[in-house]
Write a protein that holds these residues in place. Structure first.
Motif, PDB file in Angstrom:
ATOM      1  N   GLY A 184       0.809  -1.214   0.000  1.00  0.00           N
ATOM      2  CA  GLY A 184       0.000   0.000   0.000  1.00  0.00           C
ATOM      3  C   GLY A 184       0.838   1.258   0.000  1.00  0.00           C
ATOM      4  O   GLY A 184       0.470   2.267   0.611  1.00  0.00           O
ATOM      5  N   PHE A 185       1.971   1.202  -0.667  1.00  0.00           N
ATOM      6  CA  PHE A 185       2.892   2.331  -0.731  1.00  0.00           C
ATOM      7  C   PHE A 185       2.229   3.497  -1.455  1.00  0.00           C
ATOM      8  O   PHE A 185       1.653   3.326  -2.532  1.00  0.00           O
ATOM      9  CB  PHE A 185       4.166   1.884  -1.454  1.00  0.00           C
ATOM     10  N   LYS A 186       2.320   4.713  -0.862  1.00  0.00           N
ATOM     11  CA  LYS A 186       1.692   5.905  -1.432  1.00  0.00           C
ATOM     12  C   LYS A 186       2.675   7.065  -1.420  1.00  0.00           C
ATOM     13  O   LYS A 186       3.438   7.216  -0.474  1.00  0.00           O
ATOM     14  CB  LYS A 186       0.429   6.284  -0.657  1.00  0.00           C
ATOM     15  N   GLN A 213       2.378   2.561  -7.030  1.00  0.00           N
ATOM     16  CA  GLN A 213       1.220   2.628  -6.148  1.00  0.00           C
ATOM     17  C   GLN A 213      -0.044   2.369  -6.959  1.00  0.00           C
ATOM     18  O   GLN A 213      -0.090   2.610  -8.172  1.00  0.00           O
ATOM     19  CB  GLN A 213       1.132   3.991  -5.466  1.00  0.00           C
ATOM     20  N   ASN A 214      -1.046   1.866  -6.259  1.00  0.00           N
ATOM     21  CA  ASN A 214      -2.333   1.613  -6.898  1.00  0.00           C
ATOM     22  C   ASN A 214      -3.104   2.908  -7.063  1.00  0.00           C
ATOM     23  O   ASN A 214      -3.047   3.795  -6.197  1.00  0.00           O
ATOM     24  CB  ASN A 214      -3.154   0.630  -6.065  1.00  0.00           C
ATOM     25  N   PRO A 215      -3.850   3.066  -8.160  1.00  0.00           N
ATOM     26  CA  PRO A 215      -4.648   4.288  -8.340  1.00  0.00           C
ATOM     27  C   PRO A 215      -5.822   4.344  -7.380  1.00  0.00           C
ATOM     28  O   PRO A 215      -6.317   3.318  -6.906  1.00  0.00           O
ATOM     29  CB  PRO A 215      -5.109   4.178  -9.799  1.00  0.00           C
ATOM     30  N   GLU A 216      -6.273   5.528  -7.074  1.00  0.00           N
ATOM     31  CA  GLU A 216      -7.435   5.757  -6.211  1.00  0.00           C
ATOM     32  C   GLU A 216      -8.598   6.259  -7.067  1.00  0.00           C
ATOM     33  O   GLU A 216      -8.501   7.316  -7.689  1.00  0.00           O
ATOM     34  CB  GLU A 216      -7.103   6.775  -5.116  1.00  0.00           C
ATOM     35  N   SER A 265      -4.426   8.357 -10.588  1.00  0.00           N
ATOM     36  CA  SER A 265      -3.181   8.316  -9.833  1.00  0.00           C
ATOM     37  C   SER A 265      -3.115   9.511  -8.886  1.00  0.00           C
ATOM     38  O   SER A 265      -3.502  10.632  -9.249  1.00  0.00           O
ATOM     39  CB  SER A 265      -1.978   8.329 -10.784  1.00  0.00           C
ATOM     40  N   ARG A 266      -2.615   9.279  -7.672  1.00  0.00           N
ATOM     41  CA  ARG A 266      -2.513  10.359  -6.701  1.00  0.00           C
ATOM     42  C   ARG A 266      -1.227  11.150  -6.847  1.00  0.00           C
ATOM     43  O   ARG A 266      -0.950  12.048  -6.053  1.00  0.00           O
ATOM     44  CB  ARG A 266      -2.602   9.818  -5.284  1.00  0.00           C
ATOM     45  N   LEU A 267      -0.436  10.838  -7.851  1.00  0.00           N
ATOM     46  CA  LEU A 267       0.808  11.563  -8.092  1.00  0.00           C
ATOM     47  C   LEU A 267       0.507  12.999  -8.510  1.00  0.00           C
ATOM     48  O   LEU A 267      -0.259  13.242  -9.445  1.00  0.00           O
ATOM     49  CB  LEU A 267       1.621  10.860  -9.177  1.00  0.00           C
ATOM     50  N   LYS A 268       1.117  13.956  -7.819  1.00  0.00           N
ATOM     51  CA  LYS A 268       0.853  15.370  -8.066  1.00  0.00           C
ATOM     52  C   LYS A 268       2.006  16.074  -8.773  1.00  0.00           C
ATOM     53  O   LYS A 268       1.769  16.969  -9.586  1.00  0.00           O
ATOM     54  CB  LYS A 268       0.564  16.086  -6.742  1.00  0.00           C
ATOM     55  N   ARG A 269       3.228  15.710  -8.463  1.00  0.00           N
ATOM     56  CA  ARG A 269       4.389  16.418  -9.023  1.00  0.00           C
ATOM     57  C   ARG A 269       5.427  15.413  -9.480  1.00  0.00           C
ATOM     58  O   ARG A 269       5.665  14.406  -8.823  1.00  0.00           O
ATOM     59  CB  ARG A 269       5.011  17.370  -7.994  1.00  0.00           C
ATOM     60  N   TRP A 270       6.051  15.766 -10.608  1.00  0.00           N
ATOM     61  CA  TRP A 270       7.129  14.953 -11.157  1.00  0.00           C
ATOM     62  C   TRP A 270       8.211  15.909 -11.628  1.00  0.00           C
ATOM     63  O   TRP A 270       8.032  16.638 -12.611  1.00  0.00           O
ATOM     64  CB  TRP A 270       6.610  14.081 -12.293  1.00  0.00           C
ATOM     65  N   ILE A 271       9.324  15.925 -10.932  1.00  0.00           N
ATOM     66  CA  ILE A 271      10.409  16.861 -11.215  1.00  0.00           C
ATOM     67  C   ILE A 271      11.579  16.063 -11.784  1.00  0.00           C
ATOM     68  O   ILE A 271      12.078  15.140 -11.141  1.00  0.00           O
ATOM     69  CB  ILE A 271      10.847  17.614  -9.945  1.00  0.00           C
ATOM     70  N   MET A 272      12.007  16.450 -12.989  1.00  0.00           N
ATOM     71  CA  MET A 272      13.132  15.793 -13.650  1.00  0.00           C
ATOM     72  C   MET A 272      14.299  16.768 -13.713  1.00  0.00           C
ATOM     73  O   MET A 272      14.149  17.891 -14.223  1.00  0.00           O
ATOM     74  CB  MET A 272      12.750  15.328 -15.058  1.00  0.00           C
ATOM     75  N   ILE A 273      15.445  16.339 -13.192  1.00  0.00           N
ATOM     76  CA  ILE A 273      16.651  17.166 -13.185  1.00  0.00           C
ATOM     77  C   ILE A 273      17.723  16.447 -13.997  1.00  0.00           C
ATOM     78  O   ILE A 273      18.027  15.282 -13.731  1.00  0.00           O
ATOM     79  CB  ILE A 273      17.146  17.423 -11.751  1.00  0.00           C
TER      80      ILE A 273
END
Length: 283
Positions: free
Chosen positions: A188-190, A214-217, A221-229
């Motif tokens: 249940g990793f979030k 993680q499983n979708p809700e 998907s509960r992912l809000k931010r994705w930062i690529m450097i």
């Protein structure tokens, strides 16, 4: 018990000979060292032998206490020198234990089962009486969080609990994320944010793996931010197979693809790795 150890070394449990005598008020303390200046801790105490079987007596005869059974033989001794430096010396006790605590220490040094009453709850309640109800609720919730460590015995179970419940920042490689994806989803990793370092050197297919841990809700998907450097001018992903590298375009990372497609980027204008003159010569 008949198998009790008669002589016990209490090390630095007692602060002085007076402290020792106060902890055994019903006993007669006999010190082997007559010089008061040498009656200093650590102490080794020899307790009287306890007979397993009692003596028979007549019906009209009163039982007389044996004075020898109430005599403690105290022997001051010197701990061997562990070295000439201060850090070689062990830390010494500074707490003046009560007679009840000394009895608990003595029982713990003897073989067999030792049971100590749980007076910690009473002490904890007395300490919390001087605080507000909000502080008591916070302390109770904190104790509830540590309750899991009493139930979980193995280190693996405790690490999984910390990973899911307590961890704020988790660092891993994309390869490790691919290997542990099934386990993380089952736990249940979030998470809400992803920070991907050196994104220009990661395979395009590997870039998608951290997004799927993680499983979708409710189907989202509960992912809000994705930062690529990353820096697409530096080395690309390492592809050892020349066919895949040249003809399948696998050496192009997703970060480089976004840059070539014109996705807006934020270019950093300051660096701290090299001197300013060296950077000016390069550009």
């Amino acid at each position: 018990m008949p198998n009790q150890i008669p002589s016990l070394d209490f090390n630095d449990t007692f602060l002085s000979i007076e402290h020792l005598k106060s902890c055994f008020p019903n006993h007669t303390v006999k010190v082997t060292e007559e010089d008061p200046a040498r009656q200093v801790p650590p102490f080794r105490i020899r307790f009287p032998a306890q007979n397993a079987k009692g003596k028979k007596r007549k019906a009209n005869e009163e039982e007389k206490p044996d004075e020898e059974d109430l005599t403690l033989v105290v022997e001051p001794h010197v701990i061997p020198n562990r070295g000439p430096y201060p850090y070689n010396q062990p830390k010494r006790n500074t707490i003046q234990f009560t007679s009840t605590q000394i009895e608990a220490i003595r029982a713990g040094m003897q073989p067999g089962l030792t049971m100590r009453s749980c007076v910690c709850d009473v002490w904890f309640y007395q300490c919390l009486c001087g605080f507000s109800s909000e502080a008591i609720v916070n302390a109770s919730s904190l104790l509830q969080e540590f309750r899991a460590f009493e139930l979980l015995r193995s280190g693996l179970d405790r690490s999984k609990y910390l990973l899911v419940k307590e961890a704020k920042i988790i660092a891993m490689t994309c390869t490790h994320a691919a290997l542990k994806r099934h386990d993380l989803v089952e736990l249940g990793f979030k998470y809400d944010n992803i920070l991907m370092e050196e994104a220009a050197q990661i395979l395009e297919i590997e870039t998608f793996i951290p997004l799927l841990l993680q499983n979708p809700e409710d189907g989202y998907s509960r992912l809000k931010r994705w930062i690529m450097i990353g820096d697409h001018h530096q080395l690309p992903p390492v592809i050892k197979n020349m066919a895949f590298q040249k003809y399948s375009n696998m050496e192009q990372s997703l970060f480089t693809r976004f840059v070539r497609l014109g996705v807006p980027t934020v270019d950093l204008d300051a660096q701290g790795r090299a001197r300013a003159r060296s950077v000016e010569r390069c550009f």
